[in-house]
Design a protein around this motif. Structure first.
Motif, PDB file in Angstrom:
ATOM      1  N   GLU A   5      -5.025   8.615  -0.999  1.00 12.16           N
ATOM      2  CA  GLU A   5      -5.312   7.425  -0.193  1.00 12.16           C
ATOM      3  C   GLU A   5      -4.252   6.386  -0.579  1.00 12.16           C
ATOM      4  OE1 GLU A   5      -7.455   7.297   2.100  1.00 12.16           O
ATOM      5  OE2 GLU A   5      -8.934   8.857   1.683  1.00 12.16           O
ATOM      6  N   PRO A   6      -4.045   5.366   0.261  1.00  8.26           N
ATOM      7  CA  PRO A   6      -2.978   4.384  -0.035  1.00  8.26           C
ATOM      8  C   PRO A   6      -3.389   3.396  -1.126  1.00  8.26           C
ATOM      9  CG  PRO A   6      -4.006   3.893   2.086  1.00  8.26           C
ATOM     10  CD  PRO A   6      -4.651   5.140   1.590  1.00  8.26           C
TER      11      PRO A   6
ATOM     12  N   LYS B 122       2.972   1.580   8.673  1.00  8.58           N
ATOM     13  CA  LYS B 122       3.507   2.385   7.574  1.00  8.58           C
ATOM     14  C   LYS B 122       4.858   3.025   7.894  1.00  8.58           C
ATOM     15  CE  LYS B 122       2.059   7.102   8.007  1.00  8.58           C
ATOM     16  NZ  LYS B 122       1.099   8.152   7.827  1.00  8.58           N
TER      17      LYS B 122
ATOM     18  N   VAL C 298      -2.795  15.000  -0.874  1.00  7.38           N
ATOM     19  CA  VAL C 298      -2.646  13.744  -0.137  1.00  7.38           C
ATOM     20  C   VAL C 298      -3.495  12.658  -0.788  1.00  7.38           C
ATOM     21  CG1 VAL C 298      -2.816  12.649   2.140  1.00  7.38           C
ATOM     22  CG2 VAL C 298      -2.413  15.120   1.975  1.00  7.38           C
TER      23      VAL C 298
ATOM     24  N   PHE D  14       0.851  -1.195   0.000  1.00 10.43           N
ATOM     25  CA  PHE D  14       0.000   0.000   0.000  1.00 10.43           C
ATOM     26  C   PHE D  14       0.879   1.234   0.000  1.00 10.43           C
ATOM     27  CE2 PHE D  14      -1.975  -3.443   2.298  1.00 10.43           C
ATOM     28  CZ  PHE D  14      -3.243  -3.505   1.753  1.00 10.43           C
TER      29      PHE D  14
ATOM     30  N   GLY E 273      -0.687  -2.285   6.466  1.00  7.38           N
ATOM     31  CA  GLY E 273       0.327  -2.677   7.450  1.00  7.38           C
ATOM     32  C   GLY E 273       0.837  -1.472   8.210  1.00  7.38           C
TER      33      GLY E 273
ATOM     34  N   ASN F 251       4.464   7.170   1.625  1.00  9.70           N
ATOM     35  CA  ASN F 251       4.119   6.293   2.745  1.00  9.70           C
ATOM     36  C   ASN F 251       3.888   4.890   2.203  1.00  9.70           C
ATOM     37  OD1 ASN F 251       3.403   8.423   5.022  1.00  9.70           O
ATOM     38  ND2 ASN F 251       2.629   9.158   3.061  1.00  9.70           N
ATOM     39  N   VAL F 252       4.441   3.899   2.874  1.00 11.75           N
ATOM     40  CA  VAL F 252       4.307   2.553   2.331  1.00 11.75           C
ATOM     41  C   VAL F 252       4.236   1.521   3.445  1.00 11.75           C
ATOM     42  CG1 VAL F 252       6.823   2.553   1.954  1.00 11.75           C
ATOM     43  CG2 VAL F 252       5.438   0.787   0.879  1.00 11.75           C
ATOM     44  N   SER F 253       3.338   0.563   3.234  1.00 15.73           N
ATOM     45  CA  SER F 253       3.286  -0.570   4.160  1.00 15.73           C
ATOM     46  C   SER F 253       2.975  -1.822   3.356  1.00 15.73           C
ATOM     47  CB  SER F 253       2.208  -0.352   5.228  1.00 15.73           C
ATOM     48  OG  SER F 253       0.921  -0.406   4.644  1.00 15.73           O
TER      49      SER F 253
ATOM     50  N   LEU G  45       0.780   8.898  -1.215  1.00 12.77           N
ATOM     51  CA  LEU G  45       1.739   9.989  -1.397  1.00 12.77           C
ATOM     52  C   LEU G  45       1.216  11.284  -0.795  1.00 12.77           C
ATOM     53  CD1 LEU G  45       2.733   9.422  -5.152  1.00 12.77           C
ATOM     54  CD2 LEU G  45       4.073   8.789  -3.126  1.00 12.77           C
ATOM     55  N   GLU G  46       2.128  12.083  -0.307  1.00 15.32           N
ATOM     56  CA  GLU G  46       1.832  13.454   0.103  1.00 15.32           C
ATOM     57  C   GLU G  46       2.740  14.330  -0.751  1.00 15.32           C
ATOM     58  OE1 GLU G  46       1.203  13.338   4.790  1.00 15.32           O
ATOM     59  OE2 GLU G  46       2.741  11.943   4.112  1.00 15.32           O
TER      60      GLU G  46
ATOM     61  N   LYS H 293      -7.297  12.099  -1.165  1.00 13.30           N
ATOM     62  CA  LYS H 293      -7.963  12.317   0.112  1.00 13.30           C
ATOM     63  C   LYS H 293      -8.291  13.804   0.264  1.00 13.30           C
ATOM     64  CE  LYS H 293      -6.901  11.301   4.964  1.00 13.30           C
ATOM     65  NZ  LYS H 293      -5.785  10.867   5.834  1.00 13.30           N
TER      66      LYS H 293
END
Ligand code: ADP
Ligand code: ZN
Ligand code: MG
Length: 497
Positions: A160-161, A213, A158, A8, A211, A200-202, A11-12, A125
């Protein structure tokens, strides 16, 4: 093969808006000037000063929000986000928290990246407006501060993942960059920090949801976005493989070692103690403001690429290159429509103009050190290019002479028709003149004429030889002979001897 983990990515993305002045004061927002020359009590955070909102920043922010399909709320306001950092003299940043100016939109990822063909919707988002911080420059044992950037209009977008690979995230950045450049609200220069991303990643076992992040901060190239995310997905995979747990933290991309490295751990969300900025009134966009926003929405790149491809019969790659930036795409369409008005077939003219734009004109601009986006500075105007295209399509000049005309007109800005006349590049249609050329070829290539005559029973061989001879005639006339007349005369000479 079933994937072991789901990934997942959210990005920001921060973009500098191209407002002339900062977002809450009248200081110029400019890049690369002498440090601390664009500062005032407001952006330096002196006590007792009053910020006032730059409406142009709000308009630009809302334009991006609308281009991303976001909803603009009836009321939007600002909050103070409290934290201390030396590059932020107020000890708080004016930002938006509860009422971002753009809410719940979407960007359609569409394209190739490496060997991945990507097509998916990424939910947005929110988009919110805030002020940038200053810049810390670390040299040797001292740290210097430049506050020119403090207070510059910044829009944060921003997602969403919804992304899963570094390639998708890179494509997102590229598409967003192209979009904001089209809208004229950001120059998209990642090296200078006008567009920067936190990723951001998980990862998690399939079906288990998001997961833990990891946030990778301050990525200043779209390639680093891809590399760092793919690296991070692998690193987290190895941790889960060995039965471990990913630590929620902030990491940095080390471009020299091609790896992410821990920066700080962020177990719980920081408490920024947001509260509404008391010195700025809430803003309720009225009909006139919203109208101005809608007016700023130009045809967006993805839409334009598919329209241009359809309308002018170009290949996908070609349409994508032409429409990569707005100025050359405008130039292209203006030239094609002017060529069509001069009687050239639209698709035929488009094919030539597209080729010239992507090769000859690109080279000319590169030699002048001018970017394609500044094609407006080219001395050769779209209408003049249209004249050349129309001459070439109607075979009044050869393809080679057309390109020479283009080159000369681009240097001098002179009338292409005059250039053609001066150089004697108009097509030769006088049968007597062409016959002279045919005869001179005959005297040198008599044997080939004889061979072509003897090959009457072998049409393929005969065609090859005829084409060779016509080519010679064209060469003798510097490409100017009307190929149809030259062909007829060569044919006649072959049959009749
Ligand atoms: P924070 O409160 O830490 O700033 P947000 O909810 O504001 O987190 O999300 C920030 C970014 O992180 C968004 O782009 C979001 O899509 C992404 N994100 C949030 N949670 C996860 C996660 N578990 N895995 C990957 N990305 C995430
Ligand atoms: Zn200022
Ligand atoms: Mg957040």
């Amino acid at each position: 093969m079933e994937k072991k983990y789901q990934s997942f990515i959210g990005l920001e993305v921060h973009i500098h808006l191209l407002t002339k002045t900062k977002v809450f004061c009248k200081c110029a927002s400019s890049f690369g000037d002498e440090p601390n020359t664009h500062v005032c009590p407001v952006c330096m955070g002196y006590p007792g000063v009053l910020p006032s909102l730059n409406i142009e920043a709000l308009r630009m922010g809302c334009t991006v929000a609308r281009a991303l399909g976001c909803r603009i709320p009836e009321r939007t306001w600002f909050e103070r986000k409290q934290y201390f950092y030396p590059d932020m003299p107020k000890n708080y940043q004016i930002s938006q928290f509860a009422s971002p100016l753009g809410q719940q939109g979407c960007l359609e990822l569409e394209g190739k990246n490496g060997n991945q063909i990507i097509k998916k919707s990424v939910r947005i988002k929110e988009c919110h407006l805030e002020e940038d911080a200053g810049k810390m420059i670390h040299t040797g044992t001292v740290s210097l501060l430049d506050y020119n950037r403090a207070g510059v209009s910044l829009l944060e977008i921003v997602t969403e993942p919804d992304m899963e690979t570094g390639e998708e995230a890179e494509l997102f950045i590229r598409q967003l960059r192209r979009m904001v450049r089209y809208l004229g609200v950001c120059d998209g220069n990642m090296e200078e920090g006008s567009l920067r991303a936190d990723a951001n990643v998980s990862i998690n076992f399939p079906g288990m949801g998001l997961g833990k992040k990891v946030e990778i901060k301050n990525l200043n190239s779209s390639r680093f976005v891809k590399l760092s995310l793919n690296h991070e997905i692998e690193r987290q995979g190895r941790i889960l493989d060995s039965g471990g747990e990913v630590v929620q933290e902030t990491r940095l991309w080390n471009e020299n070692r091609d790896q992410t490295e821990a920066m700080r751990q962020k177990e719980n969300a920081q408490d920024y103690r947001y509260f509404p900025e008391p010195d700025l009134p809430a803003f309720a966009p009225d009909a006139a403001f919203l109208e101005r926003v809608e007016q700023s929405l130009v045809e967006l790149p993805q839409k334009r690429i598919s329209r241009v491809r359809e309308e002018y019969g170009l290949s996908e790659d070609c349409a994508e290159l032409i429409c990569d930036e707005k100025a050359p795409a405008d130039y292209f369409e203006e030239a094609v429509s002017a060529a069509a008005a001069l009687g050239a077939g639209k698709k035929e003219a488009a094919g030539r103009i597209a080729n010239w734009l992507l090769s000859d004109i690109r080279h000319i601009l590169a030699k002048q050190g001018t970017a394609m986006s500044s094609i407006g500075a080219l001395k050769l105007r779209p209408k003049q290019l249209a004249v050349i295209a129309a001459l070439a399509v109607r075979e009044k000049i050869s393809g080679k002479n057309a390109r020479q005309t283009l080159e000369l007109a681009a240097q001098s800005g002179r009338d292409p028709e005059l250039i053609v006349k001066e150089n004697g590049w108009e097509q030769l249609t006088d049968p007597a003149k062409i016959a002279e050329a045919v005869n001179s070829v005959y005297s040198e290539e008599g044997a080939v004429f004889a061979e072509a005559r003897a090959a009457a029973a072998n049409p393929k061989r005969k065609r090859t030889l005829t084409a060779f001879l016509v080519g010679k005639v064209l060469a003798v006339t510097g490409g100017r002979a009307d190929p149809k007349i030259a062909g007829e005369q060569v044919e006649k000479l072959i049959t009749e001897g």
